[in-house]
Design a protein around this motif. Structure first.
Motif, PDB file in Angstrom:
ATOM      1  N   MET A  35      86.813  53.084  61.834  1.00  0.00           N
ATOM      2  CA  MET A  35      85.676  53.597  62.577  1.00  0.00           C
ATOM      3  C   MET A  35      84.388  52.893  62.158  1.00  0.00           C
ATOM      4  N   LEU A  36      84.161  52.752  60.846  1.00  0.00           N
ATOM      5  CA  LEU A  36      82.931  52.109  60.372  1.00  0.00           C
ATOM      6  C   LEU A  36      82.862  50.646  60.812  1.00  0.00           C
ATOM      7  N   SER A  37      83.995  49.973  60.797  1.00  0.00           N
ATOM      8  CA  SER A  37      83.974  48.566  61.193  1.00  0.00           C
ATOM      9  C   SER A  37      83.999  48.390  62.705  1.00  0.00           C
ATOM     10  N   ASP A  38      84.824  49.149  63.414  1.00  0.00           N
ATOM     11  CA  ASP A  38      84.924  48.990  64.871  1.00  0.00           C
ATOM     12  C   ASP A  38      83.698  49.518  65.613  1.00  0.00           C
ATOM     13  N   GLU A  39      83.272  50.730  65.292  1.00  0.00           N
ATOM     14  CA  GLU A  39      82.172  51.347  66.039  1.00  0.00           C
ATOM     15  C   GLU A  39      80.810  50.786  65.670  1.00  0.00           C
ATOM     16  N   PHE A  40      80.624  50.443  64.396  1.00  0.00           N
ATOM     17  CA  PHE A  40      79.292  50.044  63.952  1.00  0.00           C
ATOM     18  C   PHE A  40      79.214  48.611  63.444  1.00  0.00           C
ATOM     19  N   GLY A  41      80.343  47.901  63.404  1.00  0.00           N
ATOM     20  CA  GLY A  41      80.346  46.513  62.960  1.00  0.00           C
ATOM     21  C   GLY A  41      80.075  46.339  61.474  1.00  0.00           C
ATOM     22  N   LEU A  42      80.417  47.359  60.681  1.00  0.00           N
ATOM     23  CA  LEU A  42      80.176  47.275  59.243  1.00  0.00           C
ATOM     24  C   LEU A  42      81.310  46.527  58.546  1.00  0.00           C
ATOM     25  N   ASP A  43      80.952  45.836  57.501  1.00  0.00           N
ATOM     26  CA  ASP A  43      81.902  45.082  56.686  1.00  0.00           C
ATOM     27  C   ASP A  43      82.023  45.805  55.339  1.00  0.00           C
ATOM     28  N   ALA A  44      83.247  46.144  54.943  1.00  0.00           N
ATOM     29  CA  ALA A  44      83.462  46.907  53.707  1.00  0.00           C
ATOM     30  C   ALA A  44      82.933  46.182  52.475  1.00  0.00           C
ATOM     31  N   SER A  45      82.899  44.880  52.489  1.00  0.00           N
ATOM     32  CA  SER A  45      82.402  44.157  51.311  1.00  0.00           C
ATOM     33  C   SER A  45      80.876  44.168  51.231  1.00  0.00           C
ATOM     34  N   LEU A  46      80.201  44.502  52.330  1.00  0.00           N
ATOM     35  CA  LEU A  46      78.735  44.466  52.359  1.00  0.00           C
ATOM     36  C   LEU A  46      78.075  45.816  52.642  1.00  0.00           C
ATOM     37  N   HIS A  47      78.727  46.643  53.444  1.00  0.00           N
ATOM     38  CA  HIS A  47      78.031  47.794  54.013  1.00  0.00           C
ATOM     39  C   HIS A  47      78.499  49.172  53.573  1.00  0.00           C
ATOM     40  N   TYR A  48      79.669  49.301  53.013  1.00  0.00           N
ATOM     41  CA  TYR A  48      80.133  50.631  52.610  1.00  0.00           C
ATOM     42  C   TYR A  48      81.241  50.532  51.576  1.00  0.00           C
ATOM     43  N   TYR A  49      81.439  51.644  50.874  1.00  0.00           N
ATOM     44  CA  TYR A  49      82.502  51.750  49.883  1.00  0.00           C
ATOM     45  C   TYR A  49      82.781  53.220  49.641  1.00  0.00           C
ATOM     46  N   LYS A  50      83.814  53.484  48.885  1.00  0.00           N
ATOM     47  CA  LYS A  50      84.230  54.858  48.613  1.00  0.00           C
ATOM     48  C   LYS A  50      84.205  55.104  47.109  1.00  0.00           C
ATOM     49  N   LEU A  51      83.611  56.222  46.709  1.00  0.00           N
ATOM     50  CA  LEU A  51      83.606  56.612  45.301  1.00  0.00           C
ATOM     51  C   LEU A  51      84.942  57.242  44.927  1.00  0.00           C
ATOM     52  N   GLU A  52      85.213  57.340  43.649  1.00  0.00           N
ATOM     53  CA  GLU A  52      86.473  57.926  43.185  1.00  0.00           C
ATOM     54  C   GLU A  52      86.654  59.370  43.637  1.00  0.00           C
ATOM     55  N   ASP A  53      85.545  60.097  43.807  1.00  0.00           N
ATOM     56  CA  ASP A  53      85.655  61.502  44.214  1.00  0.00           C
ATOM     57  C   ASP A  53      85.888  61.669  45.718  1.00  0.00           C
ATOM     58  N   GLY A  54      85.993  60.553  46.448  1.00  0.00           N
ATOM     59  CA  GLY A  54      86.276  60.615  47.874  1.00  0.00           C
ATOM     60  C   GLY A  54      85.062  60.489  48.774  1.00  0.00           C
ATOM     61  N   MET A  55      83.876  60.492  48.205  1.00  0.00           N
ATOM     62  CA  MET A  55      82.652  60.371  49.006  1.00  0.00           C
ATOM     63  C   MET A  55      82.488  58.929  49.482  1.00  0.00           C
ATOM     64  N   TRP A  56      82.186  58.763  50.781  1.00  0.00           N
ATOM     65  CA  TRP A  56      81.913  57.447  51.343  1.00  0.00           C
ATOM     66  C   TRP A  56      80.425  57.168  51.183  1.00  0.00           C
ATOM     67  N   ILE A  57      80.080  55.935  50.838  1.00  0.00           N
ATOM     68  CA  ILE A  57      78.703  55.535  50.612  1.00  0.00           C
ATOM     69  C   ILE A  57      78.389  54.333  51.510  1.00  0.00           C
ATOM     70  N   VAL A  58      77.257  54.412  52.205  1.00  0.00           N
ATOM     71  CA  VAL A  58      76.824  53.317  53.073  1.00  0.00           C
ATOM     72  C   VAL A  58      75.573  52.698  52.456  1.00  0.00           C
ATOM     73  N   THR A  59      75.534  51.371  52.394  1.00  0.00           N
ATOM     74  CA  THR A  59      74.379  50.668  51.854  1.00  0.00           C
ATOM     75  C   THR A  59      73.217  50.727  52.857  1.00  0.00           C
ATOM     76  N   TRP A  60      72.029  50.355  52.419  1.00  0.00           N
ATOM     77  CA  TRP A  60      70.859  50.359  53.301  1.00  0.00           C
ATOM     78  C   TRP A  60      71.083  49.407  54.478  1.00  0.00           C
ATOM     79  N   ALA A  61      71.678  48.241  54.235  1.00  0.00           N
ATOM     80  CA  ALA A  61      71.967  47.307  55.325  1.00  0.00           C
ATOM     81  C   ALA A  61      72.928  47.943  56.340  1.00  0.00           C
ATOM     82  N   GLY A  62      73.894  48.713  55.843  1.00  0.00           N
ATOM     83  CA  GLY A  62      74.814  49.419  56.736  1.00  0.00           C
ATOM     84  C   GLY A  62      74.108  50.501  57.543  1.00  0.00           C
TER      85      GLY A  62
END
Length: 159
Positions: A35-62
Motif C-alpha cells: 500500500m505504501l509503495s503502490d498508493e503513495f510511491g514510497l520506497d522502503a529504503s528511503l521513506h518508511y520502516y517498521k519498529l520492533e514493536d510493530g509501529m510503522w514510521i514514515v520519514t519527513w520525505a515520505g
C-alpha cells in the motif's frame, strides 16, 4: 490419563494459532508495504520502516510524498508561543475526493517544547509534527503509523 491427551490437543491447537498469528503479521506487513509503495510511491529504503514493536514510521520525505499524492492543502495554523516551546493547531483539507465525492478536512496539533524536543528550532519541529499528523490522519494511516519526527524513539537505528 485422558488429561494428557487433552493437553496434547490443546498444545497442537495453540501451536496452530501461533503459526496463524505469524502468518497474519507477515501478510499485514506485505499489505502495508504494498500500500505504501503502490498508493503513495514510497520506497522502503528511503521513506518508511517498521519498529520492533510493530509501529510503522514514515520519514519527513515520505510524509511530503503522501501529502502530494492526496493533494493536501494545509491552512495557516494558529501558533502559540510558550516558555520553552511552541504549540500549533491547524487544519488541512484533502482535495482528493473521498468515497462520497467530498473533500475531507480535519484539524490536529503539533508541539515542540523543551520536554519533547532537543532541538533549538522548535517552531519548525512543531510544524513538521502538525503536518505529519494531519497527513497520516487524512491518509487513514495514523492508527498504526507515525512520523519519524514525532518522537526521538522513532528514529531509524543507524541514522
Amino acid at each position: 490419563m485422558g488429561g494428557v491427551k487433552e493437553m496434547e490437543i490443546m498444545l497442537d491447537e495453540s501451536i496452530g494459532k501461533k503459526d496463524d498469528a505469524v502468518t497474519v503479521v507477515r501478510n499485514e506487513n506485505k499489505e502495508k508495504n504494498k500500500m505504501l509503495s503502490d498508493e503513495f510511491g514510497l520506497d522502503a529504503s528511503l521513506h518508511y520502516y517498521k519498529l520492533e514493536d510493530g509501529m510503522w514510521i514514515v520519514t519527513w520525505a515520505g510524509i511530503l510524498k503522501i501529502a502530494n499524492c492526496l493533494d493536501i492543502d494545509f491552512q495557516y495554523p494558529e501558533i502559540t508561543f510558550i516558555e520553552g516551546g511552541v504549540y500549533m493547531c491547524g487544519h488541512a483539507t484533502m482535495k482528493m475526493k473521498d468515497d462520497l465525492g467530498e473533500e475531507k478536512t480535519i484539524w490536529s496539533t503539533g508541539e515542540a517544547t523543551t520536554d519533547n524536543c532537543a532541538f533549538s528550532y522548535r517552531l519548525n519541529m512543531a510544524e513538521k509534527r502538525l503536518k505529519t499528523r494531519l497527513t497520516l490522519m487524512l491518509a487513514d494511516l495514523y492508527h498504526d503509523t507515525k512520523g519519524e519526527d514525532e518522537a526521538d524513539d522513532f528514529k531509524r537505528e543507524g541514522k
